[in-house]
Enzyme design. Structure first.
Site, PDB file in Angstrom:
ATOM      1  N   SER A 600      12.345   3.072  -6.243  1.00 26.97           N
ATOM      2  CA  SER A 600      11.295   2.448  -7.040  1.00 26.97           C
ATOM      3  C   SER A 600      10.238   3.500  -7.390  1.00 26.97           C
ATOM      4  O   SER A 600      10.559   4.495  -8.025  1.00 26.97           O
ATOM      5  CB  SER A 600      10.713   1.248  -6.289  1.00 26.97           C
ATOM      6  OG  SER A 600       9.952   0.442  -7.140  1.00 26.97           O
ATOM      7  N   ASP A 688      17.025  -6.243 -12.483  1.00 30.46           N
ATOM      8  CA  ASP A 688      15.771  -5.794 -11.865  1.00 30.46           C
ATOM      9  C   ASP A 688      14.622  -6.041 -12.833  1.00 30.46           C
ATOM     10  O   ASP A 688      14.635  -5.570 -13.971  1.00 30.46           O
ATOM     11  CB  ASP A 688      15.877  -4.306 -11.538  1.00 30.46           C
ATOM     12  CG  ASP A 688      14.721  -3.800 -10.693  1.00 30.46           C
ATOM     13  OD1 ASP A 688      13.697  -4.499 -10.586  1.00 30.46           O
ATOM     14  OD2 ASP A 688      14.847  -2.697 -10.135  1.00 30.46           O
ATOM     15  N   HIS A 720      15.915  -6.007  -7.760  1.00 31.88           N
ATOM     16  CA  HIS A 720      15.235  -4.776  -7.376  1.00 31.88           C
ATOM     17  C   HIS A 720      15.672  -4.294  -5.999  1.00 31.88           C
ATOM     18  O   HIS A 720      15.723  -3.092  -5.739  1.00 31.88           O
ATOM     19  CB  HIS A 720      13.723  -5.010  -7.398  1.00 31.88           C
ATOM     20  CG  HIS A 720      12.908  -3.754  -7.293  1.00 31.88           C
ATOM     21  ND1 HIS A 720      12.973  -2.741  -8.224  1.00 31.88           N
ATOM     22  CD2 HIS A 720      12.005  -3.351  -6.366  1.00 31.88           C
ATOM     23  CE1 HIS A 720      12.148  -1.776  -7.886  1.00 31.88           C
ATOM     24  NE2 HIS A 720      11.552  -2.105  -6.753  1.00 31.88           N
TER      25      HIS A 720
END
Length: 754
Positions: A600, A688, A720
């Site tokens: 991320s 996501d 995600h």
């Protein structure tokens, strides 16, 4: 628009991504983006291209299949597949979750609690009790939710928020079967096991149940508070639903128009208030609704002031407010709860009493109020800690005390600790105000997650459970330590390291060793010590696992975070490079045996590092990586963009922010010739909503066009956090770890003394 073919590169067999140039102009800067066309997930050609990319990557990873299977088997063999959590007391029941060998998901259940019982019942996983006994699979056990049944027929499944009514008769639960974090809210009558007709679509996580009129303590016929998201996936509305009525009749309680803010809702531990929090990255506002008057209008505690963050805990006749107004690392104060919440001057900040003063060496993170004690969560020396104090006067001392006890503002604090190096201590589920014990979790890089109950009156630690690790795991066979690297500006950056101890090398691992360096560095999120079963397979093969606690995280307080955000963001990247260089310079490893990993915003970190110092690494794994930040943050219509401006800056309105972000964006800064880059694996998910798949897809396309050996692995039914289901997740981790071991040249398990 005609596709322009890409000239073949030294990676020759790489699948070519067509170029379809699109111009973007901001602040007089014209950017030509060849791969923006990949953003349209509704275009069958885009989906087909992504599927082909993934198939190509799978083919490139096929040689690792035997290793991947070994790693999966090692994870599975070390995990007690039929297991259960430590039961948590709530009302008249003990609640727990259990897993069954062969099942992907958890089963949520409860058993009755005897009056005044605070020792969790002993429940044997997988054993059917005799009639009348309590335990999984029989006796008095009541299954509340079986996630396996809910997941049947779906490729993805995630359980969102859950809430049990005060009388234990109703369960609210949220389900996502897409991975897009939009949940369907349902309600289950726990007396019958049947779901009510009430269904609310498109909710975001978090619910609060309150009694209905004339039904004290019950949610039957009562109200539920929930939130929904806007087109940018921002939770922005709080709704009130009366059970038994159509969702179309739900009442909008609050709406947040400022796109920097999001909303959340829940019940206080006391169940006296429904608490609504409106928060941006820098500013907070909390509203309360009395739970016994759920149709009343909400009341604000402190009206928002730009740059002031605060949280609220109900402590009976007082509210405890943790805030940063003039206190960078936060201060804890108390304000009186008036009889009339709407009285002028209610919750007056000017009349607040200091409970725990600001301390530049201690970052206060939370407070929990119980009938007889307070529990403080804070961070000191880059690790999370917990302290307990009786709600009574004592001589003041500061939280920076080095002993096991510390005090401030009339409270005597007892710090909870087992004395282990690099241990993290955090408060766990403790839902009742009058409970005489609170639950904490202690964990380190070598000690599995361990659950204790702390006796509030004495501070005694009662061991409830240590995460079982099968196969003869012994923490004494592993070593952990804290090291420090020096950043270019002279800042000392903490580094955590863990490795498997070799009896022939008592001073540390064989050097140079293969090292996996992990980092994050955003949102004040701290990489606290954590135990990992899959990591053991890396350590067994001689890998040293290292964590770079770079600026932008929260390990060393609010100042550490501020020095790694906005126009100081580059510190995050240069800190990581400095840690990598430190590990090489001090002989821990060599560039040929050093890999980087981040996910991320940590994917942004390792993506930026690939451009800054590709020569330092043998491989880079970027998971769901935020590698095209400028394009995303320039588009307010995209999920979460406006709420992110206080973290990254607003490049739409500020040319300096635009130029700064363009200067570090991994996608924008791939050079024309990246043939000297190390192998890069980017992993992502089609659904996501936090970091769109298009960012790593574009990045890999540009890397490949520049000659870099880059792979894109995309899950078509995930979110995600990756795939759902524990076995599926283990296989995903095994695949990623097999790739890392391959680039590190550490695919074989080591033997003692070798």
């Amino acid at each position: 628009m005609t596709a322009t073919p890409v000239t073949a590169t030294p990676v020759t067999a790489a699948l070519v991504t067509p170029r379809r140039p699109v111009e973007r102009t901001h602040h007089g800067d014209v950017v030509v983006d060849d791969y923006e066309w990949l953003r349209d997930a509704d275009d069958p050609a885009v989906v087909a291209h992504l599927e082909a990319q993934d198939a190509w990557t799978r083919a490139r990873l096929a040689h690792l299949e035997p290793l991947r299977e070994r790693l999966f088997t090692e994870i599975k063999d070390r995990t007690l597949e039929t297991d259960l959590s430590v039961p948590v007391r709530l009302g008249d029941h003990w609640y727990y979750a259990r897993t069954v060998e062969g099942s992907q998901y958890a089963i949520h259940a409860r058993v009755p609690a005897a009056p005044d019982a605070w020792t969790p019942p002993t429940l044997e996983p997988g054993v059917t009790p005799d009639p009348g006994s309590r335990g999984p699979g029989g006796g008095d056990e009541q299954v509340l939710l079986d996630e396996n049944a809910l997941a049947e027929g779906h490729e993805f499944f995630a359980l969102g928020g859950t809430e049990v009514s005060a009388d234990g008769r109703l369960l609210a639960y949220q389900v996502d079967v897409q991975g897009d974090e939009r949940y369907v809210l349902r309600f289950r009558d726990l007396a019958t096991g049947e779901d009510l007709p009430d269904v609310v679509e498109e909710t975001s996580p978090g619910v609060a149940l309150t009694p209905g009129p004339g039904s004290p303590g019950s949610a039957a016929g009562g109200y539920v508070f929930y939130t929904t998201v806007d087109d940018a996936w921002r939770p922005h509305r709080v709704w009130r639903h009366q059970l038994g009525t159509p969702a179309a009749d739900d009442v909008l309680l609050l709406e947040e128009p400022d796109e920097r803010f999001w909303v959340g809702v829940g019940l206080t531990r006391s169940r006296r208030f429904v608490q609504v929090e409106l928060a941006s990255k820098l500013t907070t506002e909390v509203w309360l609704v009395p739970a016994d008057a759920p149709t009343s209008e909400p009341v604000v505690v402190w009206p928002r002031r730009e740059g002031v963050e605060y949280s609220v805990e109900d402590a009976g006749d007082q509210l405890l407010v943790l805030h940063n107004d003039g206190a960078e690392n936060f201060e804890l104060v108390s304000v009186t709860v008036p009889d009339d919440l709407r009285a002028p001057g209610a919750f007056d900040a000017a009349g607040a009493d200091v409970v725990v003063p600001h301390d530049p060496a201690v970052r206060l993170e939370g407070v929990d109020a119980f009938a007889s004690h307070l529990v403080l969560s804070y961070r000191r020396d880059a690790t999370p800690r917990v302290a307990v104090a009786a709600r009574g006067p004592a001589a003041p001392r500061r939280m920076t005390g080095t002993g096991s006890r510390a005090a401030s503002a009339g409270l005597s604090w007892r710090e909870v600790s087992t004395g282990e190096a690099l241990e993290g201590v955090q408060l766990d589920a403790s839902p009742m105000v009058d409970q005489p014990v609170v639950r904490v979790v202690v964990e380190s890089f070598v000690t599995p997650r361990t659950v204790y109950d702390v006796v509030l009156a004495t501070g005694e630690l009662l061991l409830r459970k240590r995460q079982p690790v099968l196969g003869g795991y012994d923490p004494a066979g592993f070593e952990q330590r804290r090291d420090w690297a020096t950043a270019p500006d002279g800042t000392r950056v903490p580094v955590s390291l863990v490795w498997k101890r070799d009896p022939a090398l008592p001073a540390g691992p064989a050097r140079p060793a293969p090292v996996l360096l992990y980092g994050y560095g955003s949102y004040e999120y701290s990489l606290d010590p954590w135990f990992s079963v899959p990591r053991l397979s890396l350590l067994d093969r001689g890998v040293v696992f290292a964590v770079a606690h770079v600026r932008g995280g929260g390990e060393l307080g609010r100042g550490w975070y501020d020095d790694g955000k906005l126009l100081a963001k580059r510190n995050t990247f240069t800190d990581f490079v400095a840690v990598a260089q430190h590990l090489v310079d001090t002989g821990w490893t060599t560039p040929q045996r050093l890999a980087a990993e981040g996910g991320s915003a940590g994917g942004l970190l390792v993506g930026a590092v690939a451009n800054l110092a590709p020569q330092l690494f043998a491989g880079i794994h970027a998971a769901v990586p935020f590698v095209d930040p400028l394009t995303s943050i320039l588009d307010p219509s995209l999920p979460l963009t406006v709420t992110e401006w206080e973290e990254w800056g607003n490049p739409l309105d500020d040319p300096d922010v635009y130029a700064y972000m363009k200067g570090y964006s991994p996608y924008e800064n791939v050079p024309d010739d990246a043939s000297a880059y190390p192998p890069i694996l980017a992993t992502t998910s089609l659904h996501d909503t936090r970091v769109l798949y298009v960012e790593p897809a574009k990045w890999v396309a540009r890397l490949r066009a520049a000659g870099a050996p880059a792979l894109l692995r995309i899950e078509m039914s995930a979110g995600h956090g990756g795939v759902s289901g524990r076995y599926s997740r283990w296989r995903q981790i095994a695949e990623e770890n097999a790739w890392l071991l391959d680039v590190l040249g550490a695919t074989e398990a080591t033997r003692p003394g070798r």
